[in-house]
Design an enzyme around this catalytic site. Structure first.
Site, PDB file in Angstrom:
ATOM      1  N   LYS A 198      91.500 -10.480  -9.336  1.00 54.30           N
ATOM      2  CA  LYS A 198      91.454 -11.940  -9.159  1.00 54.30           C
ATOM      3  C   LYS A 198      90.005 -12.366  -8.946  1.00 54.30           C
ATOM      4  CE  LYS A 198      91.511 -15.245  -5.970  1.00 54.30           C
ATOM      5  NZ  LYS A 198      90.790 -16.212  -6.768  1.00 54.30           N
ATOM      6  N   GLU A 255      75.506 -17.254   8.246  1.00 49.39           N
ATOM      7  CA  GLU A 255      75.151 -17.167   6.825  1.00 49.39           C
ATOM      8  C   GLU A 255      75.122 -18.578   6.234  1.00 49.39           C
ATOM      9  OE1 GLU A 255      78.043 -15.552   3.996  1.00 49.39           O
ATOM     10  OE2 GLU A 255      76.470 -14.220   3.269  1.00 49.39           O
ATOM     11  N   GLU A 303      83.461  -6.043   1.366  1.00 45.64           N
ATOM     12  CA  GLU A 303      82.028  -6.364   1.217  1.00 45.64           C
ATOM     13  C   GLU A 303      81.875  -7.828   1.583  1.00 45.64           C
ATOM     14  OE1 GLU A 303      79.690  -4.249   0.524  1.00 45.64           O
ATOM     15  OE2 GLU A 303      80.936  -2.550  -0.009  1.00 45.64           O
ATOM     16  N   CYS A 306      74.648 -12.321  -0.803  1.00 42.56           N
ATOM     17  CA  CYS A 306      74.982 -11.645   0.459  1.00 42.56           C
ATOM     18  C   CYS A 306      73.758 -10.943   1.033  1.00 42.56           C
ATOM     19  CB  CYS A 306      76.118 -10.657   0.225  1.00 42.56           C
ATOM     20  SG  CYS A 306      75.761  -9.458  -1.073  1.00 42.56           S
TER      21      CYS A 306
HETATM   22  P1  NAD Z   1      85.418 -16.465  -0.346  1.00 44.08           P
HETATM   23  O1  NAD Z   1      85.725 -15.555   0.776  1.00 44.08           O
HETATM   24  O2  NAD Z   1      85.647 -17.910  -0.159  1.00 44.08           O
HETATM   25  O3  NAD Z   1      86.261 -16.047  -1.648  1.00 44.08           O
HETATM   26  C1  NAD Z   1      86.213 -14.743  -2.183  1.00 44.08           C
HETATM   27  C2  NAD Z   1      87.473 -14.503  -3.000  1.00 44.08           C
HETATM   28  O4  NAD Z   1      88.602 -14.500  -2.108  1.00 44.08           O
HETATM   29  C3  NAD Z   1      87.757 -15.578  -4.043  1.00 44.08           C
HETATM   30  O5  NAD Z   1      88.277 -14.987  -5.203  1.00 44.08           O
HETATM   31  C4  NAD Z   1      88.823 -16.433  -3.353  1.00 44.08           C
HETATM   32  O6  NAD Z   1      89.663 -17.142  -4.247  1.00 44.08           O
HETATM   33  C5  NAD Z   1      89.597 -15.368  -2.612  1.00 44.08           C
HETATM   34  N1  NAD Z   1      90.404 -15.865  -1.494  1.00 44.08           N
HETATM   35  C6  NAD Z   1      90.291 -17.044  -0.850  1.00 44.08           C
HETATM   36  N2  NAD Z   1      91.250 -17.139   0.100  1.00 44.08           N
HETATM   37  C7  NAD Z   1      91.966 -15.994   0.053  1.00 44.08           C
HETATM   38  C8  NAD Z   1      93.070 -15.493   0.792  1.00 44.08           C
HETATM   39  N3  NAD Z   1      93.639 -16.196   1.755  1.00 44.08           N
HETATM   40  N4  NAD Z   1      93.520 -14.256   0.507  1.00 44.08           N
HETATM   41  C9  NAD Z   1      92.936 -13.510  -0.469  1.00 44.08           C
HETATM   42  N5  NAD Z   1      91.906 -13.947  -1.226  1.00 44.08           N
HETATM   43  C10 NAD Z   1      91.416 -15.174  -0.962  1.00 44.08           C
HETATM   44  O7  NAD Z   1      83.908 -16.149  -0.764  1.00 44.08           O
HETATM   45  P2  NAD Z   1      83.023 -16.892  -1.843  1.00 44.08           P
HETATM   46  O8  NAD Z   1      82.646 -18.230  -1.289  1.00 44.08           O
HETATM   47  O9  NAD Z   1      83.671 -16.811  -3.175  1.00 44.08           O
HETATM   48  O10 NAD Z   1      81.731 -15.928  -1.904  1.00 44.08           O
HETATM   49  C11 NAD Z   1      80.674 -16.019  -1.019  1.00 44.08           C
HETATM   50  C12 NAD Z   1      80.796 -14.990   0.089  1.00 44.08           C
HETATM   51  O11 NAD Z   1      80.880 -13.680  -0.471  1.00 44.08           O
HETATM   52  C13 NAD Z   1      79.571 -14.957   0.995  1.00 44.08           C
HETATM   53  O12 NAD Z   1      79.979 -14.856   2.331  1.00 44.08           O
HETATM   54  C14 NAD Z   1      78.840 -13.692   0.554  1.00 44.08           C
HETATM   55  O13 NAD Z   1      78.002 -13.119   1.528  1.00 44.08           O
HETATM   56  C15 NAD Z   1      79.984 -12.803   0.193  1.00 44.08           C
HETATM   57  N6  NAD Z   1      79.521 -11.730  -0.697  1.00 44.08           N
HETATM   58  C16 NAD Z   1      79.383 -10.463  -0.194  1.00 44.08           C
HETATM   59  C17 NAD Z   1      78.888  -9.446  -1.007  1.00 44.08           C
HETATM   60  C18 NAD Z   1      78.715  -8.032  -0.493  1.00 44.08           C
HETATM   61  O14 NAD Z   1      78.595  -7.134  -1.308  1.00 44.08           O
HETATM   62  N7  NAD Z   1      78.705  -7.803   0.814  1.00 44.08           N
HETATM   63  C19 NAD Z   1      78.563  -9.718  -2.330  1.00 44.08           C
HETATM   64  C20 NAD Z   1      78.724 -11.016  -2.810  1.00 44.08           C
HETATM   65  C21 NAD Z   1      79.209 -12.016  -1.978  1.00 44.08           C
END
Ligand code: NAD
Length: 503
Positions: free
Chosen positions: A191, A398, A266, A300
């Site tokens: 997803k 963040e 992650e 991130c």
């Molecule tokens: P997010 O947590 O809002 O969403 C991530 C994914 O989770 C999306 O596909 C979203 O649709 C899904 N999601 C949302 N609600 C959910 C639920 N209840 N259950 C399961 N899945 C759900 O994050 P974002 O805004 O898309 O991305 C930014 C974040 O990602 C930042 O905090 C960033 O630091 C982190 N990030 C971390 C890494 C790493 O390797 N540590 C890499 C890239 C991004």
């Protein structure tokens, strides 16, 4: 900067947006209820793609297909060399479509094209690395248990894996997970973020072309609550590999706990670069700007805290400010652009809200701080805040935007205290000519990665992941495939068994 931006409209703006259908059991299909999602290009302001929008019925169909492919299909049973051949073919096909994939990521996320090309090239390398690991995955034998016994520890694929990815590196992040799950012999339901799903569907097309059996990889576009959450709680899913925010990561882990699924997380970061007076200050200044503003800070690993020695702060920050003024902000499709658009107007408002709150808390805007007017999309000037202190929200949370918070220190102990004073622990950087200083920081900073006299380099050979609230587990590295396996212990007994229990 803060000048009005003129953005040229690409050819895609006058074409009908491409529609992407869900990949379930080897076929591209519409949602049963016909629902679709639309993605507006954040840098150009036109509808760039439509996706069939999955819901409950599609989650059920995709997980069932992945489960059937795992239980009865050829994928987990074929020779590792055969799986590796498909991964290598996938890498070649990604390479052949690199420009198309990079352009989709640019139009959907607003990131600069030159950077996106680099990300897709990096993804190709990861698929090839995973193919190599597929062939070297092995278990253990124990012939030291006495003459009659032989212990064999197998590494078997764990089963159906749910892979959930964010919007900031759409193609790169799915490529940090899926090839390793496949190398292990797992099947998957992927997803992508609802804002940047297109390139993951191109990957689905490539995988089918590469000869992946039906049902091994299924791809669903949809919202977190409708698709992500049931992919975590579904009883036929054995593992969840999640990259996203710490907030959603915690919810995901709590839900996975109900069925004791394995999780790999992650999550977010609040990473510090520590600069000592004896460092190569020219290189450190460039890395400070890169760390703060790469991918518009929507990263991130962003080096969002610059922790500078008091003695050099004024001169060093002068150099950082001068370099920042040369960072080109603008059209993501322009090859010279370094900082593109922010992902959405809601996210831009969140970032500018953090900057306003930091100013309220007593810090000062040293550079930037303003939205750049553009009728096409949302752009923010790279921003440097001085006078940030550890107690401010901007120093601990963040922000995920092009905002560099500067803190100063007088001793290495103080630098380490500042660096560690955050709930996150993803990465850190240290700049010094002294091996003692570098080693002290590298050993005492609480983070999954430490860069010494460099910043934000990445290699598939090196494990990546976070400590503290930045995550759980590691991706990449030589154990990346093992993460998608379960150990099975087999004890062989030779000859007649002795030492009977009842006699
Ligand atoms: P997010 O947590 O809002 O969403 C991530 C994914 O989770 C999306 O596909 C979203 O649709 C899904 N999601 C949302 N609600 C959910 C639920 N209840 N259950 C399961 N899945 C759900 O994050 P974002 O805004 O898309 O991305 C930014 C974040 O990602 C930042 O905090 C960033 O630091 C982190 N990030 C971390 C890494 C790493 O390797 N540590 C890499 C890239 C991004």
């Amino acid at each position: 900067m803060n000048l009005p931006l003129t953005i040229a409209m690409p050819a895609e703006a006058s074409a009908t947006p491409k529609t992407y259908r869900l990949l379930i059991d080897g076929k591209f299909v519409d949602a049963r209820d016909g629902r679709t999602l639309e993605r507006n290009s954040p840098g150009h302001g036109f509808t760039v793609s439509r996706y069939a929008q999955a819901g409950e019925a599609e989650v059920e169909a995709a997980v069932t297909a992945a489960h059937k492919a795992f239980e009865t299909g050829p994928w987990p049973r074929m020779k590792a060399g055969e799986r590796a051949a498909i991964l290598l073919k996938t890498a070649d096909l990604i390479e052949a479509r690199l420009e198309e994939i990079a352009r989709l990521d640019v139009l959907e996320s607003g990131k600069p094209i030159a950077q996106a090309r680099g990300e897709i090239g990096g993804a190709v390398d990861i698929w090839r690395y995973a193919a190599a690991l597929a062939r070297t995955l092995h278990g253990e034998t124990y012939a030291n248990l006495g003459d009659a016994m032989l212990g064999v520890v197998l590494r078997e694929p764990i089963g159906v894996v749910s892979i959930i990815t964010p919007w900031n590196f759409p193609f790169l992040i799915v490529s940090q997970k899926l090839p390793f799950a496949l190398a292990a012999g797992c099947t998957a339901v992927v997803k992508p973020s609802e804002m940047t799903s297109a390139s993951t569907f191109v990957l689905g097309d490539i995988l089918m072309q590469a000869g992946l059996p039906d049902g091994v990889v299924n791809i669903l576009a949809g919202l977190g609550d409708d698709v992500g959450a049931p992919l975590v709680s579904h009883p036929l899913v054995e593992m969840v590999s999640f990259t996203g925010s710490t907030r959603v990561g915690k919810m995901t882990m709590a839900s996975a706990a109900n069925s004791l699924k394995k999780v790999s997380m992650e999550l977010g970061g609040k990473n510090g670069q520590i600069v000592f007076p004896d460092a190569d200050l020219e290189a450190a200044a460039d890395a400070a700007v890169f760390g703060g503003f790469f991918n518009a800070g929507e990263c991130c690993n962003a080096g969002s805290r610059l922790i500078v020695h008091e003695a050099i702060a004024d001169d060093f920050l002068g150099a950082v400010k001068a370099l920042t003024a040369r960072v080109t902000v603008g059209d993501p499709l322009d090859i010279s652009t370094k900082v593109g658009a922010m992902i959405s107007s809601e996210h831009l408002a969140k970032v500018t809200g953090y900057v306003a709150a930091a100013a309220n808390d007593g810090s000062s805007v040293y550079s930037g701080g303003k939205q750049i007017a553009s009728s096409a999309g949302q752009y923010l000037d790279p921003t440097i805040l001085r006078g940030v202190t550890e107690d401010m929200a901007i120093a601990r949370e963040e922000v995920f935007g092009p905002v560099l918070s500067v803190l100063t220190f007088e001793s290495i102990e103080e630098a380490l205290r500042i660096a560690n004073n955050t709930p996150y622990g993803l990465s850190a950087g240290v700049w010094s000519a002294s091996i003692d200083t570098c080693m002290s920081v590298a050993r005492n900073v609480r983070s999954g990665t430490v860069w010494v006299n460099t910043f934000m380099e990445g290699y598939p050979e090196l494990p990546f992941g976070g400590s503290k609230q930045s995550g759980l587990g590691r991706e990449l590295g030589k154990r990346a495939v093992e993460d998608y396996t379960e150990e099975k212990t087999i004890q062989f007994h030779r000859g007649q068994r002795t030492g009977w229990w009842v006699g």
